[in-house]
Scaffold this motif. Structure first.
Motif, PDB file in Angstrom:
ATOM      1  N   SER A  75       2.072   6.438  -6.996  1.00 41.54           N
ATOM      2  CA  SER A  75       0.952   7.260  -7.492  1.00 41.54           C
ATOM      3  C   SER A  75       1.309   8.733  -7.398  1.00 41.54           C
ATOM      4  CB  SER A  75      -0.313   6.991  -6.670  1.00 41.54           C
ATOM      5  OG  SER A  75      -0.671   5.656  -6.773  1.00 41.54           O
ATOM      6  N   MET A  76       1.953   9.107  -6.295  1.00 39.86           N
ATOM      7  CA  MET A  76       2.320  10.505  -6.085  1.00 39.86           C
ATOM      8  C   MET A  76       3.392  10.921  -7.091  1.00 39.86           C
ATOM      9  SD  MET A  76       3.376  12.322  -2.558  1.00 39.86           S
ATOM     10  CE  MET A  76       5.145  12.337  -2.590  1.00 39.86           C
ATOM     11  N   ILE A  85       2.516   1.702  -3.486  1.00 40.70           N
ATOM     12  CA  ILE A  85       1.567   2.160  -4.513  1.00 40.70           C
ATOM     13  C   ILE A  85       1.235   3.641  -4.293  1.00 40.70           C
ATOM     14  CG2 ILE A  85      -0.767   1.833  -5.426  1.00 40.70           C
ATOM     15  CD1 ILE A  85      -0.294  -1.211  -4.537  1.00 40.70           C
ATOM     16  N   SER A  86       1.101   3.998  -3.012  1.00 43.54           N
ATOM     17  CA  SER A  86       0.813   5.396  -2.697  1.00 43.54           C
ATOM     18  C   SER A  86       1.981   6.290  -3.152  1.00 43.54           C
ATOM     19  CB  SER A  86       0.562   5.497  -1.190  1.00 43.54           C
ATOM     20  OG  SER A  86       0.666   6.798  -0.761  1.00 43.54           O
ATOM     21  N   ALA A  87       3.206   5.867  -2.899  1.00 43.60           N
ATOM     22  CA  ALA A  87       4.389   6.653  -3.285  1.00 43.60           C
ATOM     23  C   ALA A  87       4.513   6.751  -4.810  1.00 43.60           C
ATOM     24  CB  ALA A  87       5.637   6.012  -2.688  1.00 43.60           C
ATOM     25  N   VAL A 123       0.850  -1.199   0.000  1.00 50.20           N
ATOM     26  CA  VAL A 123       0.000   0.000   0.000  1.00 50.20           C
ATOM     27  C   VAL A 123       0.887   1.251   0.000  1.00 50.20           C
ATOM     28  CG1 VAL A 123      -1.641   1.341   1.380  1.00 50.20           C
ATOM     29  CG2 VAL A 123      -1.987  -1.106   1.077  1.00 50.20           C
ATOM     30  N   GLY A 124       1.928   1.248   0.826  1.00 50.15           N
ATOM     31  CA  GLY A 124       2.853   2.383   0.889  1.00 50.15           C
ATOM     32  C   GLY A 124       3.550   2.619  -0.442  1.00 50.15           C
TER      33      GLY A 124
END
Lengths: 74, 524
Positions: free
Chosen positions: A43-44, A39-41, A36-37
């Motif tokens: 995406s940003m 994918i979040s990074a 999750v971390g």
């Protein structure tokens, strides 16, 4: 692209050696919280949102797999 | 009928014999379906079976409809670039979503209605006609389990992670499969369907493995769990009357009671499935050897945890809206805070829902919040703990530290169990208050401890049983016990099997007229 992905991963998870395996998820190096971390990074960094159907272990097992996935949406 | 009731033994013996005699896969499927239906009617009644079959029809129809829409996409995407195909797929996904939501409305709606009904103390009815009266609920056997598996199956098709089943008969066999219908493991239908499509013939080794595992499950349930339950039941039903050591012993034992009960049931059902050549998912992997709470929940009720991870946690954490919030949070507060935010919010929601899955009372809500808090804090503070142990020069790999971690995990579980074990938060308060009111150590020596359901001899049997479970878990972590046993000389092997049967017959708790006690997780 590959270098950018590698840099994002190194910045967020310096304790993980992403080049150590091509089975990062299957070998248990990446758990769901880390995924999750990541994918979040990513995406940003790339300004995209990955659809859930692409969140498969095989797409996160190596840096190359992640690059291949991202290229679908960039 | 439950798995440990007297009727189950002849039922299973006849069923297995017929099953093993069948020469073809289709005939084996027919025998399994017949067994499923007979088991379900005897365990829950005809009306409940009608609901179960109705659910299977909804799941089948929705799966086929989504599969049909996606077949159009497969034909149209030929020759498109991955980016164009992804864009095309989003249109098809929108159409498929309608069928998915309609199925959810019906099957999840029914589950939610029963959960909310329980919260408002609606009266339970066993007849569909009873639902027409206000304030009534109908709770089919295994409702939570087959609803969760069905939702997972439909979501996997919707996300294109699995293909829909075209053979309704096979889906019905899988959904109603009697070993997993009562309390799981929460199976992935796409994996199970493949196994039901290739049911193997007789194998002496496989049947032996299955039956020996069932025997161990019966011992865990009937010799250990049901024996401990006599004492813990007495304490938790009237906590006012007990104090100090009496309550301490009950709460320490109740963790082992639940483990013996639930994992015992899993041994019975996984063993039963094994005799037919079906491999059900494991639900336990030596959970009390875990180093922390997060690991514990990866090793306890594994299939429920995996279900929540795959169908609630990840989709929630990956949803576009939440991802955008995470990205802006990360930009504002930095990488570390962003990492914590992106994992803590979905975790909090998952644990609240896990609590509500177990029960709708406030005690379960608090239980969910408790576990959510423990796991989130453990995850967030992990780097700090690492720094602290390095600073204090603690060898985290030493036996002493591992023992400390295991004891901490056990105590965390015991505290969590205390919230729900009396059935109310008021009862939890009484337990905590009673624990410190007076020590009552003398009850061990004056014999009064042995007057609450378990006499001294039965206490000894329970303690030996608990030790046997620990030894079995320790061995199980290092080797495949049944495989190792099967390689031993014939005399030794059969001595173990007969020994197990004798232990079960002599020390099993049968109650009056063999009134088998229910499994704890059957209530969910």
């Amino acid at each position: 692209m590959r270098n950018r992905v590698k840099q994002v991963l190194a910045d967020n998870y310096p304790e993980i050696d992403f080049e150590a395996s091509t089975e990062l998820v299957d070998d248990g190096i990446l758990d769901s919280l880390t995924m999750v971390g990541i994918i979040s990074a990513l995406s940003m960094e790339f300004g995209i949102v990955l659809p859930y159907e692409d969140i498969l272990p095989e797409n996160f097992n190596s840096i190359d797999a992640m690059v291949e996935l991202l290229e679908k949406y960039i | 009928m439950t798995y440990n009731s007297l009727q189950f033994f002849p039922f299973f013996a006849i069923f297995l014999l017929l099953y093993l005699l069948m020469p073809r896969v289709r005939l084996r499927q027919i025998v399994i379906l017949a067994g499923n239906l007979i088991f379900y009617v005897l365990a829950a009644g005809t009306d409940m079976l009608v609901i179960l079959i109705g659910t299977s029809l909804i799941v089948y129809a929705a799966g086929r409809a989504i599969g049909h829409i996606y077949s159009g996409y497969e034909a149209e995407k030929e020759g498109l670039s991955p980016k164009e195909a992804a864009s095309l797929f989003s249109g098809y996904k929108k159409r498929a979503k309608k069928y998915l939501l309609a199925a959810f409305f019906l099957i999840l709606g029914f589950l939610l209605y029963t959960k909310i009904g329980k919260l408002f103390d609606f009266k339970e009815t066993a007849k569909i006609s009873g639902l027409l009266h206000g304030g009534t609920i109908l709770v089919p056997l295994g409702l939570s389990y087959y609803t969760f598996s069905s939702i997972g199956y439909l979501l996997d098709i919707y996300w294109k992670k699995a293909k829909c089943e075209h053979d309704y008969f096979k889906l019905l066999v899988c959904m109603t499969y009697f070993p997993h219908i009562v309390q799981g493991p929460i199976g992935r239908y796409d994996k199970l369907l493949k196994q039901f499509g290739a049911l193997p013939g007789f194998s002496y080794e496989r049947v032996c493995f299955g039956l020996s595992r069932m025997l161990w499950g019966f011992i865990k349930k009937m010799v250990i769990a049901d024996r401990i339950a006599l004492y813990t039941g007495a304490v938790f039903s009237s906590p006012d009357e007990f104090a100090g050591f009496e309550i301490f012993l009950a709460v320490m034992l109740c963790a082992m009671e639940l483990y013996a009960d639930f994992s015992g049931c899993m041994d019975i059902v996984i063993g039963a499935a094994k005799t037919m050549g079906i491999t059900l998912d494991e639900n336990f992997r030596q959970p009390f050897f875990s180093k922390n709470a997060a690991e514990f929940w990866r090793r306890w009720h594994i299939t429920l945890g995996a279900w929540f991870k795959d169908y609630i946690y990840m989709p929630l954490a990956m949803s576009p809206r939440f991802m955008k919030t995470c990205v802006s949070f990360r930009k504002k507060h930095g990488n570390r805070a962003g990492q914590i935010f992106s994992s803590a919010i979905p975790l909090a929601i998952v644990w609240l829902l896990t609590g509500l899955w177990h029960g709708t009372g406030m005690d379960y809500v608090v239980w969910g919040i408790y576990w959510g808090t423990v796991i989130i804090l453990g995850t967030v503070l992990a780097p700090e703990f690492k720094k602290l142990t390095t600073k204090l020069s603690i060898d985290t790999e030493s036996f002493g530290f591992r023992l400390f971690q295991m004891t901490r995990t056990y105590l965390l579980f015991v505290i969590g169990r205390m919230f729900t074990v009396t059935g109310s938060l008021e009862g939890f308060g009484k337990l905590v208050f009673g624990l410190f009111r007076e020590h009552r150590f003398w009850t061990v020596f004056d014999g009064s401890l042995y007057q609450h359901g378990l006499d001294y001899k039965n206490f000894c049997v329970a303690v030996i049983g608990i030790l046997a479970i620990w030894i079995s878990d320790m061995l199980g972590a290092r080797m495949h016990i049944r495989e190792t046993l099967s390689k031993q000389p014939l005399v030794l092997r059969w001595l173990v099997y007969y020994g197990g049967i004798v232990v079960l017959l002599i020390f099993g708790m049968y109650g009056e007229s063999f009134d088998a006690s229910n499994f704890v997780y059957g209530g969910f």
